[in-house]
Design a protein around this motif. Structure first.
Motif, PDB file in Angstrom:
ATOM      1  N   SER A 178       0.905  -1.233   0.095  1.00 28.40           N
ATOM      2  CA  SER A 178       0.069   0.007  -0.081  1.00 28.40           C
ATOM      3  C   SER A 178       0.790   1.127   0.083  1.00 28.40           C
ATOM      4  CB  SER A 178      -0.837   0.025   1.182  1.00 28.40           C
ATOM      5  OG  SER A 178      -1.650  -1.364   1.308  1.00 28.40           O
ATOM      6  N   TYR A 179       0.714   2.044  -1.006  1.00 28.56           N
ATOM      7  CA  TYR A 179       1.692   3.336  -1.098  1.00 28.56           C
ATOM      8  C   TYR A 179       1.141   4.164  -0.135  1.00 28.56           C
ATOM      9  CZ  TYR A 179       3.454   1.755  -5.803  1.00 28.56           C
ATOM     10  OH  TYR A 179       4.131   1.017  -6.583  1.00 28.56           O
ATOM     11  N   THR A 180       2.193   5.153   0.424  1.00 35.94           N
ATOM     12  CA  THR A 180       2.127   6.218   1.237  1.00 35.94           C
ATOM     13  C   THR A 180       1.823   7.291   0.279  1.00 35.94           C
ATOM     14  OG1 THR A 180       4.361   6.823   1.022  1.00 35.94           O
ATOM     15  CG2 THR A 180       3.513   5.147   2.978  1.00 35.94           C
ATOM     16  N   VAL A 181       1.407   8.795   0.645  1.00 38.78           N
ATOM     17  CA  VAL A 181       1.555   9.637  -0.294  1.00 38.78           C
ATOM     18  C   VAL A 181       2.581   9.921  -1.027  1.00 38.78           C
ATOM     19  CG1 VAL A 181       1.279  12.264  -0.351  1.00 38.78           C
ATOM     20  CG2 VAL A 181      -0.356  10.879   1.299  1.00 38.78           C
ATOM     21  N   ASP A 182       3.950   9.760  -0.326  1.00 37.16           N
ATOM     22  CA  ASP A 182       5.120   9.831  -1.057  1.00 37.16           C
ATOM     23  C   ASP A 182       5.378   8.860  -2.299  1.00 37.16           C
ATOM     24  OD1 ASP A 182       5.650  12.476   0.178  1.00 37.16           O
ATOM     25  OD2 ASP A 182       6.981  11.244   1.566  1.00 37.16           O
ATOM     26  N   GLY A 183       5.028   7.763  -1.737  1.00 36.83           N
ATOM     27  CA  GLY A 183       5.020   6.480  -2.761  1.00 36.83           C
ATOM     28  C   GLY A 183       4.262   6.930  -3.844  1.00 36.83           C
ATOM     29  N   LEU A 184       2.912   7.300  -3.795  1.00 34.91           N
ATOM     30  CA  LEU A 184       2.066   7.562  -5.141  1.00 34.91           C
ATOM     31  C   LEU A 184       2.609   8.934  -5.799  1.00 34.91           C
ATOM     32  CD1 LEU A 184      -1.355   7.663  -3.197  1.00 34.91           C
ATOM     33  CD2 LEU A 184      -0.455   6.136  -4.814  1.00 34.91           C
ATOM     34  N   LYS A 185       3.226   9.946  -4.909  1.00 34.15           N
ATOM     35  CA  LYS A 185       3.979  10.801  -5.905  1.00 34.15           C
ATOM     36  C   LYS A 185       5.051   9.891  -6.846  1.00 34.15           C
ATOM     37  CE  LYS A 185       3.009  14.396  -2.610  1.00 34.15           C
ATOM     38  NZ  LYS A 185       3.666  15.471  -1.589  1.00 34.15           N
ATOM     39  N   GLY A 186       5.800   9.131  -6.233  1.00 34.20           N
ATOM     40  CA  GLY A 186       6.800   8.379  -7.084  1.00 34.20           C
ATOM     41  C   GLY A 186       5.906   7.612  -8.230  1.00 34.20           C
ATOM     42  N   VAL A 187       4.908   7.112  -7.914  1.00 35.32           N
ATOM     43  CA  VAL A 187       4.433   6.334  -9.275  1.00 35.32           C
ATOM     44  C   VAL A 187       3.912   7.417 -10.237  1.00 35.32           C
ATOM     45  CG1 VAL A 187       2.537   4.901  -9.663  1.00 35.32           C
ATOM     46  CG2 VAL A 187       3.499   4.467  -7.665  1.00 35.32           C
ATOM     47  N   LEU A 188       3.268   8.685  -9.827  1.00 38.16           N
ATOM     48  CA  LEU A 188       3.052   9.394 -10.814  1.00 38.16           C
ATOM     49  C   LEU A 188       4.333  10.147 -11.777  1.00 38.16           C
ATOM     50  CD1 LEU A 188       0.468  11.679  -8.558  1.00 38.16           C
ATOM     51  CD2 LEU A 188      -0.097  10.182 -10.502  1.00 38.16           C
ATOM     52  N   ARG A 189       5.397   9.989 -10.972  1.00 36.97           N
ATOM     53  CA  ARG A 189       6.611  10.402 -11.580  1.00 36.97           C
ATOM     54  C   ARG A 189       7.265   9.300 -12.792  1.00 36.97           C
ATOM     55  NH1 ARG A 189       8.226  12.293  -7.028  1.00 36.97           N
ATOM     56  NH2 ARG A 189       9.508  10.957  -6.444  1.00 36.97           N
ATOM     57  N   GLU A 190       7.188   8.066 -12.097  1.00 37.17           N
ATOM     58  CA  GLU A 190       7.974   7.116 -12.870  1.00 37.17           C
ATOM     59  C   GLU A 190       6.901   6.114 -13.514  1.00 37.17           C
ATOM     60  OE1 GLU A 190      10.633   4.771 -10.265  1.00 37.17           O
ATOM     61  OE2 GLU A 190      10.424   6.478  -8.868  1.00 37.17           O
ATOM     62  N   GLY A 191       5.670   6.296 -13.357  1.00 34.47           N
ATOM     63  CA  GLY A 191       4.687   5.412 -13.907  1.00 34.47           C
ATOM     64  C   GLY A 191       4.819   3.970 -13.203  1.00 34.47           C
ATOM     65  N   GLY A 192       3.814   3.042 -13.733  1.00 33.72           N
ATOM     66  CA  GLY A 192       4.014   1.536 -13.221  1.00 33.72           C
ATOM     67  C   GLY A 192       5.026   0.742 -13.596  1.00 33.72           C
ATOM     68  N   THR A 193       5.573   1.319 -15.065  1.00 33.95           N
ATOM     69  CA  THR A 193       6.342   0.195 -15.281  1.00 33.95           C
ATOM     70  C   THR A 193       7.884   0.624 -14.873  1.00 33.95           C
ATOM     71  OG1 THR A 193       6.685   1.796 -17.343  1.00 33.95           O
ATOM     72  CG2 THR A 193       5.573  -0.279 -17.865  1.00 33.95           C
ATOM     73  N   GLY A 194       7.864   1.952 -14.401  1.00 34.09           N
ATOM     74  CA  GLY A 194       9.143   2.541 -13.783  1.00 34.09           C
ATOM     75  C   GLY A 194       9.319   1.710 -12.355  1.00 34.09           C
ATOM     76  N   ARG A 195       8.153   1.564 -11.611  1.00 35.92           N
ATOM     77  CA  ARG A 195       8.193   1.042 -10.390  1.00 35.92           C
ATOM     78  C   ARG A 195       8.357  -0.305 -10.477  1.00 35.92           C
ATOM     79  NH1 ARG A 195      10.613   3.475  -7.611  1.00 35.92           N
ATOM     80  NH2 ARG A 195      10.065   1.784  -6.020  1.00 35.92           N
ATOM     81  N   ARG A 196       8.005  -1.005 -11.392  1.00 36.34           N
ATOM     82  CA  ARG A 196       8.059  -2.535 -11.710  1.00 36.34           C
ATOM     83  C   ARG A 196       9.750  -2.790 -11.812  1.00 36.34           C
ATOM     84  NH1 ARG A 196       5.596  -7.795 -13.914  1.00 36.34           N
ATOM     85  NH2 ARG A 196       7.345  -9.019 -14.253  1.00 36.34           N
TER      86      ARG A 196
END
Length: 106
Positions: A9-27
């Protein structure tokens, strides 16, 4: 190699990272982390609901799994829950184990 289901479960900061990097970047980041522990990501899904991400990963064992969970949680971008997954054959082996047990009240 043992298999684990990691629910994150993402925190607010984690969600900001997903918005920046996208799902494939996090994968890719998760794949690199698993590989650094001698494992591999079998599958990674994003989801609606209590958990934002479900990752099925092969890791060398519980120590590697604990290291992964500790590192992710300490970074602050997500909270994780890990479930050990067993194959049907492993359950068959468990069924064949002799176990001495007395139920409460008997």
């Amino acid at each position: 190699m043992p298999k684990y289901l990691i629910q994150a479960s993402y925190t607010v900061d984690g969600l900001k990272g997903v918005l920046r990097e996208g799902g494939t970047g996090r994968r890719q980041a998760v794949e690199r982390m698993a590989e650094s522990l001698g494992g591999r990501v079998e599958q990674m899904y994003y989801a609606f609901g209590e958990s934002d991400v479900y990752v099925i990963v092969d890791l060398p064992g519980n120590v590697a799994s604990a290291a992964l969970g500790l590192r992710v949680s300490a970074a602050g971008g997500a909270r994780t829950k890990t479930v050990v997954l067993l194959t049907s054959e492993e359950i068959d082996d468990a069924v064949r184990q002799e176990v001495e047990y007395r139920a409460p009240g008997t």
